[in-house]
Design an enzyme around this catalytic site. Structure first.
Site, PDB file in Angstrom:
ATOM      1  N   ASP A 278       0.715  -1.250  -0.056  1.00  0.00           N
ATOM      2  CA  ASP A 278      -0.076  -0.186  -0.092  1.00  0.00           C
ATOM      3  C   ASP A 278       0.861   1.274  -0.176  1.00  0.00           C
ATOM      4  O   ASP A 278       2.210   1.029   0.335  1.00  0.00           O
ATOM      5  CB  ASP A 278      -0.912  -0.081   1.164  1.00  0.00           C
ATOM      6  CG  ASP A 278      -2.308   0.879   1.104  1.00  0.00           C
ATOM      7  OD1 ASP A 278      -2.205   1.573  -0.159  1.00  0.00           O
ATOM      8  OD2 ASP A 278      -3.119   0.944   1.796  1.00  0.00           O
TER       9      ASP A 278
HETATM   10  C1  NOJ Z   1      -3.999   3.959  -0.053  1.00  0.00           C
HETATM   11  C2  NOJ Z   1      -5.187   2.971   0.459  1.00  0.00           C
HETATM   12  O1  NOJ Z   1      -5.023   2.587   1.509  1.00  0.00           O
HETATM   13  C3  NOJ Z   1      -5.494   2.028  -0.628  1.00  0.00           C
HETATM   14  O2  NOJ Z   1      -6.669   1.385  -0.456  1.00  0.00           O
HETATM   15  C4  NOJ Z   1      -5.259   2.552  -1.947  1.00  0.00           C
HETATM   16  O3  NOJ Z   1      -5.698   1.381  -2.921  1.00  0.00           O
HETATM   17  C5  NOJ Z   1      -4.115   3.214  -2.381  1.00  0.00           C
HETATM   18  N1  NOJ Z   1      -3.943   4.083  -1.158  1.00  0.00           N
HETATM   19  C6  NOJ Z   1      -3.854   3.653  -3.757  1.00  0.00           C
HETATM   20  O4  NOJ Z   1      -4.934   4.904  -3.724  1.00  0.00           O
END
Ligand code: NOJ
Length: 710
Positions: free
Chosen positions: A264
Site C-alpha cells: 500500500d
Molecule cells: C491507500 C489506500 O489504503 C489503498 O486502499 C489505495 O488503493 C491506495 N492508497 C492507492 O490509492
C-alpha cells in the site's frame, strides 16, 4: 508466454531492469518519467494524484498520455515489457455503484458480479489495466471510516461478495480487453485497528486471524485474484509489510497465491515510521525479504535493492521470483498482446440500470409502522438536509464519476408520474421553513445522513450516534404529530438508539451511488419492494462497539446472541438491529428446517459428502418481493470456543404473492470446519445446530451430527 519464456526473459534482463519491474510510480507528464521508463526503471504507474485518492479530487485519466508512455516502455526500453496502469476503481467508474458495504446488504452476488463487469469495461476503456479493489477486510467497528469500503463483519458474506467482485473485474477471459486485474486488500487484519483509528495497531491472535480475517483472502486466492495489497497496519507487533510469515509463508506458500503483492502507498517506507527499520534501505531489505513484490510510490526498491543485492542482503534469486510474478500477471492479462488502450463502445444506459438494481437491492428497511409505502394519493412533504444533495450519495472513492448521471432526492420525486403531490421546503436545513411545508401534510419523508467526508480512508469518528443537529430537527417535526419517514444516507452503521423512537419508518439508504435518489423515491412510493439485509450489526450506542453477531458463547445461558446479558448498567447488550436483518413490504414465513441425512461420518464429510438442509419459504404478504434466506451453524461442543452462530450460506429469491419455494443449503467439511488451536483446519465430531431464517437471530433449527467411527 509460457513460464519458461518468462524465465528466459528475466535471464536476459539487467538487475536494474528487474528492479524496475518492481517499481510503481505516480503518473506525471515529465521528461524525467519518460527517461526512467526508457531505462526500464518503471514497472507500473498508479493513476492517483494524492495518497488518499478516495478523499481528494483526482485528475481525469489522459489516455493519450498513457499510450505515449506505454509506447516508450514497449518500443524504446530494452526489455520491452509493458507498463501496468493501476487506478482505484473501487465501487464504480463513470457509473458509480453503492459503496461496497451497501452492496453487501444486497446479498446478491450475481448482480454484483454483473455490475463489476460493467465497471471493468468502463475502466478498461479509459486505459486502466488494474484496480485496487475489492477491499475484503472484516470490520467490526463502524467508527473506522474504511468499513464502508468493505463488505461488513462476516467472513462468509465478505468472501462471497469479494469473489463476485473479482469475477466481475477479471472476467472469464483475462486477456479480453474488457477485463482488468483485481486486487484483494488490505492483507491482513486492517479492519481490526484499535479504536477504529485508521492505520493503527491491531492485536489479533492466530486463531482469530485464521478463522475470521484470513478467510476472505483465502476465498480471493481461490477465485484467482491477480494481486493482493498489504495493509498499513501491524499485527501483534509485526507490520504486515515486513512480515515474511504473513506474505510469503501464509499467503504465497500456504494459500497458494500465484499473483503479485503490491505494497500500500509508501508502506515500505513506513516501516521506518513503525521503527522496525532505521532507514528506507533497511525497510527495502525487510520488505523484499518478506517477498512483497511491488513497491507503491516510495521508491525504496528502485533506490536501494541494487545495493542490497550487491551487499548480499537480498538475493538476486529472490528478486527474480518477485519479477516473475509481476511479468506473469502482465502476461495473463494480455498486456503483451494489447499494450495500448482503445476506447470502447459503452452502453451507459445498461450500466446505469445495473447501478439502479444494486441500489434497489442494497437499501434496508429497518422499521415500518405501516407508513411505507406511502399512500397512493396522499400529499407528502419531502424535506431534510439531503433533499438537494447529490455528491454525497457516491460516498468515498469515486474519482471518475459522471456528475451528469446524478440526481438529487427532490429531482427523483419530481420524476414520479404523480409528482404534484410532493411538496418541498426551500431551505432544507431550517426547521421553520420545513415546518411551514408540513402544515399541509400528515406524512413527511426526511432525507438525513452524513457527507462522504467522514468516512473512507483516514476519516474516522469517535461517536457514531445519530447526528445531534438532525435529532433536534426530527424532535421538532415529531412534536407537530406528523408521521415521520427517515431516509438515512449514511456510509456506516449509525447508532440509532436515541433517534429510532421518533420514526414511523426508517429506510437505510446508505451511499448508494449514481442511482441512489431514484431508488429512494421508488422504494418510498412502493414501486420497488426493499430487500436489503444488514451486513454489519447496528449498535444502540457507540459504547457497545465492537458488537458483532458471530460472537462466542460464554457463561449465562451460553447461547445468547451478542453475548446478551446484563453487563451494561446504561444500555441493553443487544444491538439495535442484528446482522442479516431487513424488512420487506411483504411477509415471508419459514417452515421448520428439515434435513435428509442428519448424521454423517467424519470420513464421509472428508470425502466430500454433505448435509442437505431445507426449508420452505412462503410469501404470505400483499406484495411480490425478494427474501434472503440465511443458513447459520452452531458447533455445540468444540475444543475452542466457537461463535453462537456462523453464516454458512444464503440465497436471495424472488417470490410472487402467495408463492412458496423450497430452499436447500449444503454443508460439508469446509462449512463445518474451523482452524483449531494448532492452526489446523478440522471438523470436530459432535452435534451442530443448523438454523435457517431471515436474520441471525432466527431460532428455526435442526440438529445434525458428525460421528467419528474410527
Ligand atoms: C491507500 C489506500 O489504503 C489503498 O486502499 C489505495 O488503493 C491506495 N492508497 C492507492 O490509492
Amino acid at each position: 508466454m509460457k513460464s519458461s519464456k518468462i524465465i528466459e526473459k528475466i535471464r536476459s534482463m539487467s538487475l536494474e531492469e528487474k528492479i524496475g519491474q518492481l517499481n510503481q510510480i505516480q503518473l506525471e507528464d515529465t521528461e524525467q518519467i519518460r527517461e526512467e521508463i526508457r531505462k526500464g526503471r518503471v514497472g507500473s504507474i498508479i493513476l492517483a494524484d494524492t495518497a488518499t485518492a478516495g478523499n481528494d479530487e483526482q485528475k481525469r485519466i489522459d489516455m493519450n498520455l498513457l499510450n505515449e508512455l506505454q509506447q516508450i516502455a514497449v518500443e524504446e526500453s530494452t526489455a520491452g515489457i509493458p507498463l501496468i496502469f493501476g487506478r482505484d476503481v473501487i465501487h464504480g467508474h463513470h457509473t458509480v455503484l453503492p459503496i461496497p458495504l451497501a452492496e453487501a446488504a444486497s446479498f446478491h452476488t450475481e448482480l454484483i458480479e454483473k455490475a463489476y463487469r460493467a465497471v471493468a469495461k468502463e475502466a478498461a476503456s479509459d486505459g486502466v489495466h488494474w484496480t485496487f479493489s475489492p477491499m475484503i477486510d472484516i470490520s467490526r467497528d463502524p467508527r473506522w471510516g474504511r468499513c464502508i469500503e468493505g463488505f461488513g463483519e462476516d467472513p462468509y458474506l465478505t468472501s462471497e461478495m469479494g469473489k463476485a467482485a473479482i469475477r466481475g473485474f477479471q472476467g472469464e477471459d483475462y486477456k479480453n480487453t474488457e477485463s482488468i486485474a483485481a486486487c484483494a486488500k488490505h492483507y491482513l487484519g486492517y479492519g481490526a485497528v484499535e479504536g477504529g483509528r485508521d492505520y493503527g495497531k491491531t492485536e489479533i491472535s492466530d486463531y482469530t486471524l485464521r478463522n475470521y480475517y484470513l478467510r476472505p483472502f483465502q476465498a480471493a486466492v481461490e477465485a484467482d485474484v491477480a494481486t493482493v495489497m498489504n495493509s498499513f497496519s501491524e499485527i501483534s507487533g509485526q507490520p504486515v509489510a515486513s512480515s515474511r510469515y504473513l506474505l510469503h509463508d501464509v499467503l504465497k506458500e500456504e494459500l497458494g497465491f500465484n499473483g503479485f503483492i503490491i505494497s500500500d502507498w509508501a508502506s515500505i517506507a513506513k516501516l521506518v515510521s513503525h521503527r522496525v527499520a532505521k532507514d528506507e534501505k533497511e525497510a527495502a531489505m525487510l520488505a523484499a525479504g518478506a517477498e512483497l513484490d511491488m513497491d507503491m510510490v516510495d521508491r525504496c526498491y528502485i533506490e536501494h535493492l541494487g545495493e542490497l543485492a550487491a551487499e548480499g542482503k537480498v538475493s538476486e534469486e529472490t528478486i527474480d521470483k518477485m519479477v516473475y510474478r509481476v511479468i506473469y500477471i502482465k502476461e495473463r492479462f494480455g498486456l503483451f498482446e494489447h499494450p495500448y488502450a482503445e476506447r470502447k463502445q459503452i452502453n451507459y444506459e445498461e450500466h446505469l440500470s445495473f447501478a439502479k438494481q444494486c441500489a434497489d437491492e442494497s437499501m434496508v428497511l429497518l422499521k415500518n409502522n405501516g407508513v411505507l409505502p406511502i399512500g397512493q394519493s396522499e400529499k407528502i412533504a419531502v424535506a431534510g438536509p439531503f433533499l438537494y444533495e447529490k455528491r454525497s450519495h457516491l460516498g468515498s472513492w469515486a474519482p471518475d464519476y459522471d456528475a451528469g448521471m446524478l440526481k438529487s432526492i427532490q429531482e427523483a420525486f419530481l420524476d414520479c408520474a404523480d409528482k404534484d403531490r410532493f411538496i418541498f421546503p426551500q431551505l432544507p436545513y431550517l426547521w421553520d421553513d420545513i415546518l411551514l411545508t408540513l402544515r399541509e401534510v400528515n406524512t413527511v419523508v426526511l432525507a438525513l445522513g452524513e457527507s462522504a467526508r467522514v468516512s473512507g480512508e483516514n476519516n474516522c469518528l469517535t461517536n457514531i450516534d445519530f447526528p445531534a443537529e438532525q435529532l433536534a430537527l426530527i424532535k421538532k417535526i415529531k412534536a407537530m404529530g406528523k408521521k415521520l419517514v427517515g431516509v438515512m444516507c449514511f456510509g456506516r452503521p449509525i447508532a440509532l438508539g436515541e433517534a429510532e423512537p421518533y420514526f414511523d419508518a426508517i429506510l437505510y439508504a446508505w451511499q448508494s451511488g449514481s442511482c441512489a435518489a431514484q431508488s429512494i423515491a421508488d422504494i418510498v412510493c412502493g414501486n420497488v419492494n426493499p430487500s436489503g439485509k444488514l451486513p454489519m450489526t447496528f449498535p444502540r450506542t457507540t459504547g457497545q462497539i465492537p458488537l458483532y453477531y458471530n460472537y462466542p458463547s460464554f457463561f449465562g445461558n451460553g447461547m445468547a446472541y451478542y453475548g446478551e446479558g446484563d453487563n451494561y448498567w446504561d444500555c441493553k447488550s443487544t444491538p439495535m438491529y442484528p446482522f442479516g436483518y431487513g424488512l420487506s413490504y411483504t411477509k415471508f414465513e419459514y417452515s421448520e428446517v428439515g434435513c435428509e441425512n442428519n448424521t454423517l461420518t467424519l470420513e464421509e464429510l472428508q470425502n466430500g459428502e454433505k448435509f442437505r438442509v431445507s426449508v420452505i419459504v412462503t410469501n404470505t404478504g400483499k406484495y411480490t418481493g425478494k427474501e434472503t434466506a440465511q443458513c447459520y451453524i452452531s458447533d455445540l461442543v468444540s475444543s475452542m470456543t466457537r461463535p453462537v452462530k456462523e453464516l454458512k450460506g444464503f440465497s436471495k429469491i424472488f417470490f410472487n404473492q402467495g408463492e412458496c419455494r423450497e430452499i436447500t443449503f449444503e454443508l460439508g467439511f469446509e462449512e463445518l470446519g474451523f482452524y483449531n488451536g494448532s492452526g489446523k483446519f478440522c471438523v470436530e465430531p459432535g452435534e451442530f445446530d443448523v438454523f435457517i431464517g431471515g436474520d441471525c437471530t432466527t431460532d428455526n433449527k435442526v440438529k445434525i451430527a458428525v460421528v467419528d467411527e474410527k
